[in-house]
Design an enzyme around this catalytic site. Structure first.
Site, PDB file in Angstrom:
ATOM      1  N   ASP A 241       2.640   2.861   2.178  1.00 46.66           N
ATOM      2  CA  ASP A 241       2.236   2.313   0.879  1.00 46.66           C
ATOM      3  C   ASP A 241       2.236   3.356  -0.244  1.00 46.66           C
ATOM      4  O   ASP A 241       1.807   4.497  -0.043  1.00 46.66           O
ATOM      5  CB  ASP A 241       0.808   1.763   1.041  1.00 46.66           C
ATOM      6  CG  ASP A 241       0.267   1.141  -0.229  1.00 46.66           C
ATOM      7  OD1 ASP A 241       0.835   0.132  -0.671  1.00 46.66           O
ATOM      8  OD2 ASP A 241      -0.720   1.671  -0.787  1.00 46.66           O
ATOM      9  N   GLU A 310       7.349   2.472   0.276  1.00 48.85           N
ATOM     10  CA  GLU A 310       7.285   1.662  -0.940  1.00 48.85           C
ATOM     11  C   GLU A 310       7.240   2.554  -2.160  1.00 48.85           C
ATOM     12  O   GLU A 310       6.283   3.292  -2.376  1.00 48.85           O
ATOM     13  CB  GLU A 310       6.022   0.792  -0.921  1.00 48.85           C
ATOM     14  CG  GLU A 310       5.947  -0.121  -2.131  1.00 48.85           C
ATOM     15  CD  GLU A 310       4.570  -0.290  -2.738  1.00 48.85           C
ATOM     16  OE1 GLU A 310       4.357  -1.307  -3.407  1.00 48.85           O
ATOM     17  OE2 GLU A 310       3.706   0.603  -2.562  1.00 48.85           O
TER      18      GLU A 310
HETATM   19  C1  GLC Z   1       0.984  -0.998  -3.133  1.00 49.32           C
HETATM   20  C2  GLC Z   1       0.663  -2.373  -2.610  1.00 49.32           C
HETATM   21  C3  GLC Z   1      -0.207  -3.067  -3.596  1.00 49.32           C
HETATM   22  C4  GLC Z   1      -1.474  -2.255  -3.768  1.00 49.32           C
HETATM   23  C5  GLC Z   1      -1.147  -0.817  -4.158  1.00 49.32           C
HETATM   24  C6  GLC Z   1      -2.344   0.076  -4.023  1.00 49.32           C
HETATM   25  O1  GLC Z   1       1.723  -1.054  -4.297  1.00 49.32           O
HETATM   26  O2  GLC Z   1       1.848  -3.076  -2.350  1.00 49.32           O
HETATM   27  O3  GLC Z   1      -0.501  -4.379  -3.199  1.00 49.32           O
HETATM   28  O4  GLC Z   1      -2.278  -2.834  -4.744  1.00 49.32           O
HETATM   29  O5  GLC Z   1      -0.177  -0.263  -3.307  1.00 49.32           O
HETATM   30  O6  GLC Z   1      -2.665   0.292  -2.689  1.00 49.32           O
END
Ligand code: GLC
Ligand code: CA
Length: 585
Positions: A241, A310
């Site tokens: 993440d 991500e």
């Molecule tokens: C990522 C997740 C999102 C979350 C953020 C903070 O972008 O996909 O849903 O709010 O991280 O953890």
């Protein structure tokens, strides 16, 4: 239409040049980029990953919130439609401020999802039927309820530097203020005062999500232990993440203002995040995570445990999350390709936008890495809402057809739309903070429960009150109904995955060309060990005729009596929004 001769010329040229690692541009009415994307047969390279948002997928115990009992019950459904792996948004113990992206205990599955025992059952069942299970790993920040943060806040020896602390500055009136101008992704300053520690702590997201301090090697050691724990339990990898935010400028320099913006803590885009996002040290953290996971599998002679990261970032930065271009340092096995989300934000897209979204990825990605295609997730409006329900099948076809990995968000296979949620019903912390902007900022719409059937609450829960309301159209759009129809989104999705499995096997040679031809028609050409394939997609509201040189129709998103799979065609009149897949006969 490309003649066979022209095609042969293109391919000869392309082989010649890809051997030296170059992209090829060929003049063929328009400029066509042909790129080589060699694949080996490691399991993840042609995987179809399905993102499960556990809160919304299936409620097994009737409390209104989806859980792992529910996931387990639906694994066979995923297997049946052709999914090869599922990645689960966070299921760990959490106060739920950011729906699990605020973890208070990295070793425990939250009771709301059924605890660790429920995960073990999911893993056992998944293994039995041959599905991979990927967990969400949240390295950037913990919950403020995490023991590490409690120990750090009270200054316990050894934990002082687990988070990013600063005494702040004193302003003219003697007040303590944050040390710099950093703005949280979730609005407000990235710094919050901690009364006990009497210092500011950094949080790139909500104040309840303090950032871990990766300048402290102990933090990395903690996180490696976490990874090992879940690897020992048998997971097949991690979605990692929010990687761009892992580290920040040591000197705490101010982020410069974005062009034309004025500084506004309510506007997370008012600054250019050059000191708080994608900084050089951050990539090293991702590479260290990869080394740890690779070492784990190497020592035990296990199959690859995959890492998917991500990052919403510029192309050059995005690619660095894969690793260095020479492959000497490796990061994630793949970093999510969000181009189909960010470059096609609404229904006004043109063919050239799709071409650009694809080519931007292919032209920037070092050839040693594997491409991937994401159509939706829990942070963006659903494909049917963004691009129009009439286009969902074609985009599913496109992501299934393109080389590499396909990523589907739960519900996109049945063409689910965003649901209707009011600010009062809302759960997304960024959005509910300010109801006047809820409709623009909320991510609740794409998180409404999965629509399984036409019974109350779409078969998602037996509880009267699901955690978010079920979308109003569930009687029309649901798995049960779509299973019964040959022309439903679900049946087409399933046929697409079947096509992928049969025709797009890992291949030594794999060539790709993407072009608009004729106007309003996207043409994607692939050549692999199994043959020459073409995908056509008419984005227009009216039919378009396309000339062909002897093509066998494999699949259409608009099945009808006139469209028979297997027929040999010399031309085709594409219906509005129709996509077809053809094979050179
Ligand atoms: C990522 C997740 C999102 C979350 C953020 C903070 O972008 O996909 O849903 O709010 O991280 O953890
Ligand atoms: Ca439940």
């Amino acid at each position: 239409m490309v003649t066979k001769g022209a095609l042969a010329a293109i391919l000869v040229l392309c082989w010649a040049l890809t051997a030296q690692g170059h992209l090829v541009q060929v003049r063929e009415r328009q400029r066509v980029k042909v790129v080589g994307v060699k694949q080996t047969d490691d399991w993840w390279k042609t995987a179809v990953f399905y993102q499960i948002y556990p809160r919304s997928f299936m409620d097994g115990d009737g409390d209104g919130v989806g859980d792992l009992q529910g996931v387990k019950a639906k694994l066979q459904y995923l297997k049946d439609i052709g999914i090869t792996g599922a990645w689960l948004s966070p299921i760990f113990k959490s106060p739920g401020v950011d729906q699990g992206y605020d973890i208070s205990d990295y070793y425990t599955v939250d009771a709301i999802f059924g605890g660790n025992a429920a995960l073990k059952k999911v893993l056992t069942e998944a293994k039995k039927i041959g599905l991979k299970i990927i967990l969400d790993f949240v390295p950037n920040h913990t919950s403020d309820q995490n023991d590490w943060f409690k120990l750090s806040s009270n200054g316990t020896k050894g934990y002082e530097d687990y988070y990013v602390w600063h005494e702040g500055k004193t302003n003219g009136t003697g007040q303590k203020v944050p040390p710099n101008n950093w703005v949280s992704v979730f609005k407000g300053s990235s710094w919050s005062w901690h009364d006990q520690r009497k210092m500011f702590y950094l949080h790139q997201f909500a104040p309840q999500q303090p950032d871990l301090n990766y300048a402290n090697p102990k933090v990395m050691e903690e996180m490696k232990k976490v990874l090992t724990y879940w690897l020992d339990m048998g997971v097949d990898g991690f979605r990692v993440d929010a990687v761009p935010y892992l580290m920040e400028d040591k000197r705490l320099r101010n982020d410069p203002l974005a062009p034309g913006r004025k500084y506004d803590l309510n506007d997370p885009d008012c600054v250019q995040r050059i000191y708080t996002k994608d900084i050089d040290e951050t990539f090293e953290v991702v590479y260290a995570i990869r080394s740890h996971v690779d070492e784990y599998t190497r020592k035990r002679k296990l199959a690859t445990r995959v890492l998917m990261s991500e990052a919403y970032a510029d192309p050059d930065k995005t690619m660095r999350y894969y690793g260095t271009s020479d492959g000497k340092k490796l990061g994630a096995h793949f970093t999510f390709n969000f181009n189909l989300l960010t470059m096609l934000p609404n229904k006004d897209f043109k063919v050239k936008d799709i071409v650009k979204a694809i080519n931007t990825w292919m032209n920037n990605m070092p050839k040693i890495y594997t491409p991937n295609w994401v159509l939706g997730n829990h942070d963006n409006h659903r494909a049917a809402t963004r691009l129009g329900s009439e286009n969902v099948d074609a985009f599913n076809a496109l992501t299934a057809f393109l080389p590499g990995i396909m990523v589907t968000y739960n519900g996109e296979e049945i063409g689910m739309t965003d649901g209707q949620v009011t600010c009062e019903q809302g759960q997304d912390p960024v959005a509910t903070k300010d109801c006047s902007t809820y409709n623009e900022t909320s991510r609740d719409f794409e998180r409404t429960p999965m629509q399984w059937d036409d019974s109350t609450n779409a078969g998602f829960t037996t509880n009267e009150k699901p955690w978010l309301p079920v979308a109003e159209n569930y009687k029309e759009i649901n798995v049960k109904k779509e299973k019964a129809s040959q022309s439903s989104h679900l049946s087409i999705y399933k046929a697409l995955l079947q096509f992928r499995k049969e025709h797009l096997k890992p291949s030594k040679k794999d060539k790709l060309a993407v072009v608009e031809q004729p106007t309003k028609v996207l043409k994607v050409y692939r050549e692999n060990d199994q043959g020459n394939y073409t995908l056509l997609y008419n984005i227009a509201d009216s039919p378009v005729k396309v000339d062909l040189t002897k093509q066998k129709l494999i699949l259409t998103t608009k099945p009808s009596d006139q469209r028979k799979a297997g027929s040999i065609l010399e031309d085709i009149t594409l219906e509005p929004h129709e996509s077809v897949i053809l094979k050179s006969a």
